[in-house]
Scaffold this active site. Sequence first.
Site, mmCIF file in Angstrom:
data_model
loop_
_atom_site.group_PDB
_atom_site.id
_atom_site.type_symbol
_atom_site.label_atom_id
_atom_site.label_comp_id
_atom_site.label_asym_id
_atom_site.label_seq_id
_atom_site.Cartn_x
_atom_site.Cartn_y
_atom_site.Cartn_z
ATOM 1 C CD GLU A 40 -2.952 -0.903 -0.064
ATOM 2 O OE1 GLU A 40 -3.034 0.205 -0.637
ATOM 3 O OE2 GLU A 40 -3.590 -1.896 -0.451
ATOM 4 C CE1 TYR A 123 -6.574 3.064 -0.034
ATOM 5 C CE2 TYR A 123 -4.183 3.141 0.201
ATOM 6 C CZ TYR A 123 -5.321 2.586 -0.357
ATOM 7 O OH TYR A 123 -5.200 1.538 -1.228
ATOM 8 C CG ASP A 141 -7.477 4.774 -3.435
ATOM 9 O OD1 ASP A 141 -8.703 4.713 -3.701
ATOM 10 O OD2 ASP A 141 -6.645 3.998 -3.944
ATOM 11 C CB CYS A 195 -15.074 3.442 -12.273
ATOM 12 S SG CYS A 195 -16.105 4.919 -12.093
ATOM 13 C CB CYS A 202 -20.697 2.926 -18.403
ATOM 14 S SG CYS A 202 -20.160 4.507 -17.701
#
Length: 407
Positions: A40, A123, A141, A195, A202
């Site tokens: 991360e 986060y 995030d 996305c 979509c």
Amino acid sequence: MLKTEAERHFSRELLNWYRANKRTLPWRANRDPYRVWVSEIMLQQTRVDTVIPYYERFMDRFPTIKALAGAPEEDVLKCWEGLGYYSRARNLQAGARMVMELYGGTVPDDKTAVAGLKGVGPYTSGAIMSIAFNRPEPAVDGNVMRVLSRYFCLEDDIAKPATRVRIEKLAASLIPEGAAGDFNQGLMELGALVCTPKSPSCLPCPVMEHCAGRMAGREQELPIKTKAKPPRPELRVAAIVAGTGANTGKVLVRQRPEKGLLAQMWELPHVLLTKEQEPMLAAGESGAKEQEAMGELLTKAVEADAGLLIRPRRWFMDAEHVFSHIHWTMRFYLADLGAAGEEAKAGVKSDIAAESAAAYETLPPGASAVRSPYRWIGPEDMETLAFPNLFLRILREYWDSIEEGEE
């Protein structure tokens, strides 16, 4: 709290989609909190494809918290070299040392304790708690804020801290019971693969049916985000100083201070231009007057800092590097040792050097005396010293030109 059909649909379909389509990534091999933590931190502001080889090398070199905590900082920076944002590496090691000192080398299953580790923000703590320990904590995030802003057609400016807090609460409310890790990773995965910031896909999106942004035709304009202040431009001139005698084939480098931008990394000597001097750099490398002026600046700076008189000879190349808040534009000149440098090579210190003899570092016989934090290096030293990307690129270009006989 009762959920709407749109919320239930989102949680259910996103989780199913992730479990069926998740990418195979090295940090997903298990849920070890240390591995999650390292991944991360590396993934902050960095693409997954870029991180993978760095992550694998880093885990090979520092497979445990104990190994990372006990390593010399220069080894950690070298392993991080090229990934950028080097404060992440320093903070990660500082956090590992905290875990060794406070928690016996084991990342605690405690949100407050994890959030208190150096370099761990909301986060990262949410990601560690949810992925490693399956705790229902949000990990918000940029990907997550984009996905939720579009799905719920949120018009709040995501650059504002208050908006992040609201989206964190919304994300927490959507976490399915017992599936926090997979859900949070699914959110990140959807933002990364489907996305996306531009031209979101979509049609294959698993939650498109209830996406309010899509139904309103606003998927392209959401999320709302005020533009960040552009990085401050800085113009600099740098010298690639070629060594002689025992240092033939080597160049002069220096180590940056212990604190601040690129702390303790190595670089070529360079000078920041004043506003009055900047027009000279913009005039182009071909102007003899500009080269003379830039060479004089470099000569004075290196003599004052390193105790060597250098002779800038000609333009080598221009390069740029953009940090989060600064944009460097740099001009590099090839240089060799001047008369004072030759005296130093012979063991005779210049007047400037004599004034600070205690600051000199001892070098092999025949090597030029230079003040710390300067030293002479060859290509082989690039294997152990950590350089920012900009100087890595320049030095490789230089040594390639040497091999090709251009110098």
